[in-house]
Design an enzyme around this catalytic site. Structure first.
Site, PDB file in Angstrom:
ATOM      1  N   ASP A 121      44.983  26.436  46.930  1.00 53.82           N
ATOM      2  CA  ASP A 121      45.759  28.176  47.877  1.00 53.82           C
ATOM      3  C   ASP A 121      46.087  28.572  46.056  1.00 53.82           C
ATOM      4  OD1 ASP A 121      47.192  30.027  48.244  1.00 53.82           O
ATOM      5  OD2 ASP A 121      47.099  28.958  50.218  1.00 53.82           O
ATOM      6  N   VAL A 122      45.633  29.701  45.456  1.00 53.79           N
ATOM      7  CA  VAL A 122      46.960  29.724  44.472  1.00 53.79           C
ATOM      8  C   VAL A 122      47.805  30.916  44.383  1.00 53.79           C
ATOM      9  CG1 VAL A 122      44.196  30.217  43.064  1.00 53.79           C
ATOM     10  CG2 VAL A 122      45.486  32.429  43.734  1.00 53.79           C
ATOM     11  N   ASN A 148      39.724  34.275  38.556  1.00 56.18           N
ATOM     12  CA  ASN A 148      38.931  34.768  39.795  1.00 56.18           C
ATOM     13  C   ASN A 148      38.728  35.247  40.514  1.00 56.18           C
ATOM     14  OD1 ASN A 148      36.025  36.082  40.252  1.00 56.18           O
ATOM     15  ND2 ASN A 148      35.946  34.205  41.232  1.00 56.18           N
ATOM     16  N   TYR A 216      44.526  47.270  45.825  1.00 58.70           N
ATOM     17  CA  TYR A 216      43.694  46.019  44.798  1.00 58.70           C
ATOM     18  C   TYR A 216      43.968  47.086  43.429  1.00 58.70           C
ATOM     19  CZ  TYR A 216      39.216  45.024  43.550  1.00 58.70           C
ATOM     20  OH  TYR A 216      38.188  43.807  42.041  1.00 58.70           O
ATOM     21  N   LYS A 220      44.896  45.546  39.902  1.00 59.00           N
ATOM     22  CA  LYS A 220      43.405  45.370  39.014  1.00 59.00           C
ATOM     23  C   LYS A 220      44.518  46.147  37.811  1.00 59.00           C
ATOM     24  CE  LYS A 220      41.057  42.366  41.126  1.00 59.00           C
ATOM     25  NZ  LYS A 220      40.577  41.310  40.310  1.00 59.00           N
TER      26      LYS A 220
END
Length: 311
Positions: A121-122, A148, A216, A220
């Site tokens: 789990d990042v 990613n 989102y 980004k």
């Protein structure tokens, strides 16, 4: 770059890119993650590092970590890197999906590149640390991180987006990417020979947003700042960092584009998509460059998607 590291880095082998298949979304409850598993004639991650990374008595085989490797772009990039001769460590929250990525890579030559899965789990620092500790213990080196793992989150008008929805996207897309980049940076700085490459998965949303995508889009844009800072801070240590901005790769995450998605003019329209394998080939090309060269930013998109101009 540090002068005393260049000859050693130049001696590393550079795999040739071959066409492969191609991250996964993060929406399930956080599970208790099992221990790493491996393929390609390997034992557990506690095996001695040197035999795992060597091939035919030559220089160490290059080792890549791919996060969000359980589906989509992460899966395709993992397959393409493996086909290009890289040893690949698959990271993601869903152990079953990682196992499927490993299985779909096909039978591996016992003397060829290996695949190891490390459920991670990042968003949890201790699990990210455990991932890179397992890579170091098993292989003794890290040459590439494909950063990613990500999620689009729940599309919603700005005024209706909850704090929890905002936080869940930021935790994965930004904090998770930072934690993995930080751990990879430490490993690449401390290893001998020094250096490595980090490729961040951005998005065309890093340039132009979609309606109802504030979380989102914000993450980004932040990924671009992360990429630039990593590039600058990595110079003294031979650590290169680039970013691939992807538009409309056909994955689970982009399924809505093939059935109709909200446009900037308020209409709903079906959008063209491209094969995720095309993204994977670009990542492999970026990864195969010597550390004296870097693709700082690349955009790979479906040719006819509404992105350039007014659509």
């Amino acid at each position: 770059m540090a002068e005393n590291t260049e000859p050693a880095r130049a001696a590393r082998t550079t795999p040739m890119a071959r066409a492969g298949q191609v991250g996964g979304t993060v929406t399930a409850p956080r599970p208790t993650l099992p221990a790493p598993t491996s393929r390609g004639g390997q034992s557990t991650q506690t095996a001695p590092a040197a035999p795992e990374a060597q091939h035919d008595g030559a220089a160490p085989r290059q080792v890549a970590v791919v996060t969000g490797a359980g589906s989509g772009i992460g899966r395709a990039v993992a397959h393409a890197l493996s086909a290009a001769g890289w040893t690949v460590v698959l990271a993601g929250r869903r152990a079953e999906a990682l196992a499927e990525t490993s299985r779909l890579a096909g039978p591996l030559d016992p003397d060829g590149p290996a695949i190891m899965t490390v459920p991670t789990d990042v968003t949890r620092p201790e699990q990210v640390d455990a991932l890179f500790a397992a890579v170091h213990e098993r292989f003794g080196q890290l040459d590439l991180l494909f950063n990613n793992a990500g999620t689009f989150g729940r599309p919603a008008p700005l005024e209706e987006l909850s704090y929890e929805d905002w936080r869940s996207v930021v935790d994965v897309n930004l904090t998770g990417s930072f934690l993995c980049a930080q751990a990879a940076f430490r490993a690449m700085k401390d290893q001998e020979p020094q250096g490595g490459r980090i490729i961040n998965n951005g998005s065309v949303s890093a340039h132009t947003p979609r309606p109802h995508s504030v979380a989102y889009t914000a993450t980004k844009h932040a990924m671009t700042g992360l990429t630039k800072s990593l590039s600058l801070d990595g110079r003294p240590y031979g650590i290169a960092c680039g970013q691939i901005d992807i538009g409309n790769a056909a994955t689970e995450m982009t399924g809505r584009m093939q059935t109709g998605i909200l446009q900037a003019n308020g209409q709903t329209a079906v959008e063209p998509v491209m094969d995720a394998a095309d993204v994977a080939r670009t990542v492999v090309h970026m990864a195969a460059l010597p550390l004296t060269a870097n693709v700082q930013f690349a955009t790979v998109m479906a040719t006819n998607m509404p992105y350039i101009g007014r659509g």
